[in-house]
Design an enzyme around this catalytic site. Structure first.
Site, PDB file in Angstrom:
ATOM      1  N   PHE A 249       0.805  -1.220   0.000  1.00 45.90           N
ATOM      2  CA  PHE A 249       0.000   0.000   0.000  1.00 45.90           C
ATOM      3  C   PHE A 249       0.845   1.281   0.000  1.00 45.90           C
ATOM      4  O   PHE A 249       0.358   2.339  -0.351  1.00 45.90           O
ATOM      5  CB  PHE A 249      -0.873   0.041   1.266  1.00 45.90           C
ATOM      6  CG  PHE A 249      -1.998  -0.956   1.300  1.00 45.90           C
ATOM      7  CD1 PHE A 249      -3.008  -0.926   0.348  1.00 45.90           C
ATOM      8  CD2 PHE A 249      -2.086  -1.905   2.313  1.00 45.90           C
ATOM      9  CE1 PHE A 249      -4.074  -1.821   0.397  1.00 45.90           C
ATOM     10  CE2 PHE A 249      -3.149  -2.807   2.368  1.00 45.90           C
ATOM     11  CZ  PHE A 249      -4.145  -2.759   1.409  1.00 45.90           C
ATOM     12  N   SER A 280      -2.192  -6.913  -6.905  1.00 47.75           N
ATOM     13  CA  SER A 280      -2.217  -5.707  -6.058  1.00 47.75           C
ATOM     14  C   SER A 280      -2.664  -6.123  -4.664  1.00 47.75           C
ATOM     15  O   SER A 280      -3.217  -7.207  -4.484  1.00 47.75           O
ATOM     16  CB  SER A 280      -3.219  -4.695  -6.614  1.00 47.75           C
ATOM     17  OG  SER A 280      -4.549  -5.120  -6.349  1.00 47.75           O
ATOM     18  N   ASP A 281      -2.440  -5.265  -3.678  1.00 52.52           N
ATOM     19  CA  ASP A 281      -3.102  -5.510  -2.403  1.00 52.52           C
ATOM     20  C   ASP A 281      -4.561  -5.097  -2.576  1.00 52.52           C
ATOM     21  O   ASP A 281      -4.958  -4.548  -3.604  1.00 52.52           O
ATOM     22  CB  ASP A 281      -2.418  -4.775  -1.250  1.00 52.52           C
ATOM     23  CG  ASP A 281      -2.778  -5.421   0.089  1.00 52.52           C
ATOM     24  OD1 ASP A 281      -3.755  -6.201   0.129  1.00 52.52           O
ATOM     25  OD2 ASP A 281      -2.096  -5.168   1.085  1.00 52.52           O
ATOM     26  N   TYR A 282      -5.364  -5.339  -1.553  1.00 51.08           N
ATOM     27  CA  TYR A 282      -6.806  -5.125  -1.665  1.00 51.08           C
ATOM     28  C   TYR A 282      -7.100  -3.678  -2.090  1.00 51.08           C
ATOM     29  O   TYR A 282      -6.841  -2.738  -1.336  1.00 51.08           O
ATOM     30  CB  TYR A 282      -7.476  -5.442  -0.319  1.00 51.08           C
ATOM     31  CG  TYR A 282      -8.970  -5.462  -0.414  1.00 51.08           C
ATOM     32  CD1 TYR A 282      -9.648  -6.634  -0.681  1.00 51.08           C
ATOM     33  CD2 TYR A 282      -9.692  -4.293  -0.272  1.00 51.08           C
ATOM     34  CE1 TYR A 282     -11.023  -6.652  -0.802  1.00 51.08           C
ATOM     35  CE2 TYR A 282     -11.066  -4.291  -0.393  1.00 51.08           C
ATOM     36  CZ  TYR A 282     -11.726  -5.471  -0.655  1.00 51.08           C
ATOM     37  OH  TYR A 282     -13.087  -5.481  -0.779  1.00 51.08           O
ATOM     38  N   ALA A 283      -7.629  -3.539  -3.290  1.00 51.13           N
ATOM     39  CA  ALA A 283      -8.004  -2.224  -3.833  1.00 51.13           C
ATOM     40  C   ALA A 283      -6.844  -1.231  -3.878  1.00 51.13           C
ATOM     41  O   ALA A 283      -7.062  -0.019  -3.917  1.00 51.13           O
ATOM     42  CB  ALA A 283      -9.174  -1.628  -3.048  1.00 51.13           C
TER      43      ALA A 283
END
Ligand code: BGC
Length: 752
Positions: A249, A280-283
Site C-alpha cells: 500500500f 495488487s493488495d486489496y483495492a
C-alpha cells in the site's frame, strides 16, 4: 473443453524446458481465442463475498461476470462445495471454459491454527515452520483453496505498527530463512499436487517501514538501506519458488508500490528474474486515487505499466483497460503479458488438467483439525513461547496445591488464534482455564477469576477488541476483589494478560505499547499480595515490560499461539516442555526508541559504556532494549566454550569455521538456539555493529555437549555498497557467537 484433455506436463515448481514449451503452446493457443475483454477478465480478482451476498442482484452480477469471463480468480471464498459450484460456472458456462483459482489469507494455519508469524519465527525452527505451512496447505486445499496470501516477509523495526505480528521480526537474515521455509511448506515440490498451494509473498515492498509505525504510511529510504535490510526476504522467497507476489500500500521513492515501475519491473523482473505474477493488495490500485496519482483510468494505466498483473478487488482494470487499449494509450502486449502470467499459474496449479482438483468434498472431513495436525500445532506453539524472566526458578510450576488463574485472557477461545484466522473454529478449542485443569487433573486446584476487563473504558474496549472479546458487566471493583480473594487462597498466581488479538494486525497501529490500564492495575494489586506471580503475556507485538520485569517473578511471552494454546501453555508451565523460544524483535524500554534494530550503525559519536553527554543516546533512557534480539531463557542452563577458529585469515575463495561447544549444565533436557553474528569493522559504507549470519537449534540432554560449527565464506561477508552492488570488502571482521545478540563472545579474522 479441449484444455481438460491436456496432459499435465508441468507439475513441479521448476518445470523442465520441454514441459514449459508444451505449456507455452497451450497458452498461445488459448490466448489466440480470447477477446480483449476476456484477457482483462483474467487480470481481475473477484470478491467472493458477492456470491454469498443477500443484497439484491449482487450474487447474480457475480455469476454473470464469471460466465462472461470478466473475472479469472476469486478472493475470500472457501469450502470445497461452494468452490466447486463457482468453478463449474466458469468451466461449464463461460465461452472458453477457463478455470478460476481461489485465494484466501491462510496466514498461520487454517482451522488448525498455528501461532502468529512473529511467534513462529521465535521458534527459530525452520523445519517446524515449514511443517506449519504444509499443514495449512493440506487443510486449505481440502476446502477448495489453491492460493494463499502468505508469507508476509516485511521487515519491521517499529512495534507501533500492528502488522509486525504478521512477519518474522526485525532481521533480514532470519526473515529470509523463514520466508523460504514457508514457501517450501505451501508449495511443496509440485504446485499441481492437490495438497499444495501457491504462495504469495507480500507486501512488496518495504511495507514494514512506514513512518512512525502508522498504518499505510509513507516509506522513504535509500536504496542502499533497502537492499541491505529490507529486500532480502522478498528475494529469498521468490528464489525459493514463490509464484506470486503482492504489491504493498505504501510509496517507494514517492510512487505507490502498486504503480511503481522501478519496483515491479526493473527490480523484481529485470534484476531478480521473477517469473510469476504480481497481484495488487486489496483495492490498492484504486487507492492510488487518494495517493493523488489520478483518476481510475490513470491509476489503472499506471499499475499495468508498472508490471502489476492482477487487480485485487478495485475493478479499475475492468473499468478502464479496454478503453485504454482501444485508444492506444496501453499496448496490447502489456495485457497479453499479464494474461499469460495468470494462465501460467493456472496451468502450473494443474487447473486446466482438472479444474476440480482442490474440490474433493470428502477431504476436509479427513484432514481439517485432524489429531496429527493439532499435535503438530501444539508442539510448535510450545516452541514459540519466550521465557523472559524466571526469578528463583519459579517455573516450571508443580502440579500441586492451589494455582490462581486470573486475567481477561484466561477463559477465552476467541483471541488465542490471533489476527488473520478466518477459518478458526473457536468452538473446537479449549480455554487456558480448561487446559490447566486438564493438565493438573486431581493433583492440584485451578482457581479462576477474570480480574478485570481488557481496558477500563468500554468504548475503547469495543474499538480495540471489536467482537473478539466479551466484556464482563460487573464493576471494576467487583472484578478486582474477586481476583484478590482467589489469589489469597492460592500458592501461586498465573496472570493471563496482554493485548487482545485485534490490537495487532492490519489497522492496529498504536503508540502506547504497554499493558492496558485495567490489567496493569490488576497486576499491581496482585503483586501487593506477595504471592509469586507468573505473567503470561499475550501480544502480537513486542511491548514495554519495565514495570512487569521489575515486580513480577516470571514472564512467559506467549503471543497468540493458535488453536492449541491451552495445551501448549500447560506443557510449558508445568515443565513437560522446556521453553526454547528466542525473540526475533527487541523488546524496547520505551516506545520512543523506535525505529529500533540491534543491527544498528555506529555514528561518529557512539556511546561506549556509561552515559556521556553529546554521544548517540537519550538523556532519559538507555540505548539498548530491555530484552535483546535473540533473547530467551530456558529451565535448564547452557555453557558456551570459547570460540575456536579454523583460521584467522582467509582469501576470497577460502573458508573459516568458527566453532563453540555447548554443554547443557542444568537439570532438564532442552533446546538451545546458538547464534552467530558478524561485524565488518571497516567498509566503504557504514556497517552494522553486528548482523546475524547463522544459527543452529540444537537439542541437548542433561549433561550433554555438542559442538556447533559455522562456516564463514566470502558470501557470508557480502553486503550492498553505495552503488547497491553485492560485494565483500577485504579487511578486518569480528565473529560473535552466543545465546542472544547481546551476550556474545568474539574473535577477529581478516579477509584478504
Ligand atoms: C491486506 C493483505 C491481504 C489482503 C486480502 C489486505 O488488506 O493488506 O495482506 O492479503 O487484504 O485479504
Amino acid at each position: 473443453m479441449a484444455a481438460v484433455l491436456v496432459v499435465l506436463a508441468a507439475c513441479c515448481t521448476s518445470p523442465e524446458k520441454a514441459d514449459l514449451k508444451k505449456m507455452d503452446f497451450f497458452i498461445d493457443d488459448l490466448m489466440e481465442q480470447m477477446t480483449l475483454r476476456e484477457k482483462i477478465g483474467q487480470l481481475t480478482l473477484l470478491e467472493g463475498e458477492a456470491y454469498r451476498s443477500a443484497k439484491e442482484g449482487r450474487k447474480e452480477e457475480f455469476i454473470r461476470r464469471v460466465r462472461e469471463g470478466e473475472g479469472g480468480s476469486v478472493l475470500d471464498m472457501y469450502g470445497a462445495r461452494q468452490v466447486r459450484e463457482v468453478q463449474r460456472i466458469a468451466v461449464d458456462q463461460s465461452r472458453l471454459h477457463i478455470p478460476m483459482f481461489f485465494g484466501l489469507d491462510v496466514i498461520h494455519g487454517f482451522s488448525t491454527v498455528f501461532p502468529i508469524p512473529l511467534a513462529l519465527a521465535c521458534s527459530w525452527d525452520m523445519e517446524a515452520i515449514e511443517r506449519s505451512a504444509r499443514v495449512a496447505a493440506r487443510e486449505a486445499t481440502a476446502e477448495g483453496l489453491c492460493w494463499t496470501f502468505s508469507p508476509m516477509v516485511d521487515i519491521c523495526h517499529d512495534a507501533r505498527w500492528g502488522r509486525i505480528a504478521e512477519g518474522a521480526g526485525e532481521d533480514p537474515y532470519l526473515g529470509s530463512r523463514v520466508a523460504e521455509a514457508m514457501v517450501r511448506g505451501y508449495q511443496g515440490t509440485c504446485l499441481a499436487d492437490s495438497t499444495t498451494m501457491m504462495a504469495c509473498v507480500k507486501h512488496f515492498g518495504l511495507y514494514g517501514a512506514g513512518e512512525a509505525g502508522r498504518e499505510y504510511n509513507t516509506v522513504d529510504m535509500s536504496h542502499w538501506r533497502m537492499y541491505n535490510e529490507y529486500l532480502p526476504p522478498y528475494k529469498a522467497a521468490i528464489d525459493a519458488g514463490a509464484f506470486s507476489m503482492m504489491s504493498s500500500f505504501n510509496t517507494v521513492d514517492g510512487v505507490p508500490a502498486t504503480g511503481n515501475y522501478w519496483l515491479l519491473t526493473e527490480l523484481l523482473r529485470n534484476e531478480w528474474g521473477f517469473q510469476g505474477f504480481v497481484v495488487s493488495d486489496y483495492a490498492s490500485i484504486s487507492d492510488m486515487i487518494d495517493h493523488g496519482m489520478g483518476d481510475t483510468a490513470a491509476v489503472a494505466e499506471l499499475a499495468i505499466e508498472a508490471g502489476l498483473d492482477l487487480d485485487m478487488c478495485s475493478d479499475a482494470y475492468a473499468h478502464s483497460l479496454e478503453q485504454a487499449v482501444r485508444s492506444g494509450r496501453i499496448s496490447m502486449e502489456l495485457i497479453d503479458q499479464s494474461c499469460r502470467r495468470i494462465l501460467k499459474a493456472k496451468y502450473l496449479l494443474g487447473l486446466f488438467d482438472d479444474p476440480y482438483r482442490y474440490c474433493d468434498t470428502t477431504m476436509a472431513e479427513r484432514v481439517v483439525l485432524c489429531p496429527e495436525h493439532r499435535a503438530e500445532a501444539r508442539r510448535t506453539a510450545a516452541e514459540t513461547f519466550v521465557l523472559l524472566k524466571n526469578q528463583g526458578n519459579l517455573l516450571p510450576l508443580q502440579k500441586k496445591g492451589r494455582i490462581a488463574l486470573v486475567g481477561p485472557m484466561a477463559d477465552d477461545t476467541l483471541n488465542i488464534s490471533g489476527m488473520w484466522s478466518w477459518c478458526a473454529r473457536p468452538d473446537q478449542y479449549i480455554t487456558l482455564r480448561e487446559g490447566l485443569r486438564k493438565a493438573v487433573g486431581s493433583n492440584a486446584e485451578i482457581l479462576y477469576a477474570r480480574g478485570c476487563n481488557l481496558i477500563y473504558d468500554a468504548a475503547t474496549d469495543k474499538k480495540y477488541a471489536r467482537k473478539y472479546i466479551t466484556r464482563d458487566s460487573r464493576s471494576d471493583k467487583e472484578l478486582l476483589n474477586e481476583a484478590l480473594s482467589v489469589a489469597a487462597r492460592a500458592d501461586v498466581i498465573v496472570a493471563a494478560v496482554g493485548e487482545c488479538s485485534e490490537m495487532s494486525g492490519e489497522g492496529a497501529s498504536m503508540v502506547n505499547i504497554q499493558l492496558p490500564d485495567a490489567q496493569r492495575d490488576l497486576l499491581e494489586a496482585l503483586a501487593k499480595t506477595g504471592k509469586p506471580i507468573v505473567m503470561l503475556n499475550f501480544t502480537g507485538r513486542p511491548v514495554v515490560l519495565n514495570w512487569e520485569n521489575e515486580h513480577l517473578d516470571a514472564i512467559l511471552q506467549v503471543w497468540f499461539a493458535g488453536s492449541e494454546t491451552a495445551d501448549a501453555v500447560a506443557d510449558v508451565l508445568f515443565g513437560d516442555v522446556v521453553p526454547s523460544g528466542k525473540l526475533t524483535t527487541t523488546f524496547p524500554r520505551h516506545v520512543g526508541q523506535y525505529p529500533f534494530s540491534y543491527a544498528c550503525y555506529n555514528t561518529g559519536r557512539p556511546q561506549y559504556g556509561d552515559f556521556q553527554r553529546c554521544r548517540t543516546n537519550y538523556l532519559d533512557v538507555e540505548n539498548d532494549g530491555l530484552f535483546p534480539f535473540g533473547y530467551g531463557l530456558s529451565y535448564t542452563s547452557f555453557d558456551y566454550s570459547p570460540i575456536t577458529m579454523s583460521d584467522t585469515v582467509m582469501n576470497s575463495k577460502g573458508e573459516i569455521v568458527a566453532s563453540v561447544t555447548i554443554t547443557n549444565t542444568g537439570n532438564y533436557d532442552g533446546c538451545e538456539v546458538v547464534q552467530m553474528y558478524i561485524r565488518d569493522v571497516y567498509g566503504s559504507v557504514v556497517r552494522p555493529v553486528k548482523e546475524l549470519k547463522g544459527f543452529e537449534r540444537i537439542m541437548l540432554k542433561k549433561g550433554e555437549s555438542h559442538t556447533v560449527s559455522f562456516s564463514i565464506t566470502e558470501e557470508t561477508l557480502k553486503f550492498y555498497n553505495a552503488a547497491c552492488q553485492h560485494v565483500a570488502e577485504p579487511g578486518d571482521f569480528v565473529v560473535m557467537i552466543g545465546p542472544n545478540s547481546r551476550d556474545v563472545q568474539q574473535r577477529r579474522f581478516v579477509l584478504n
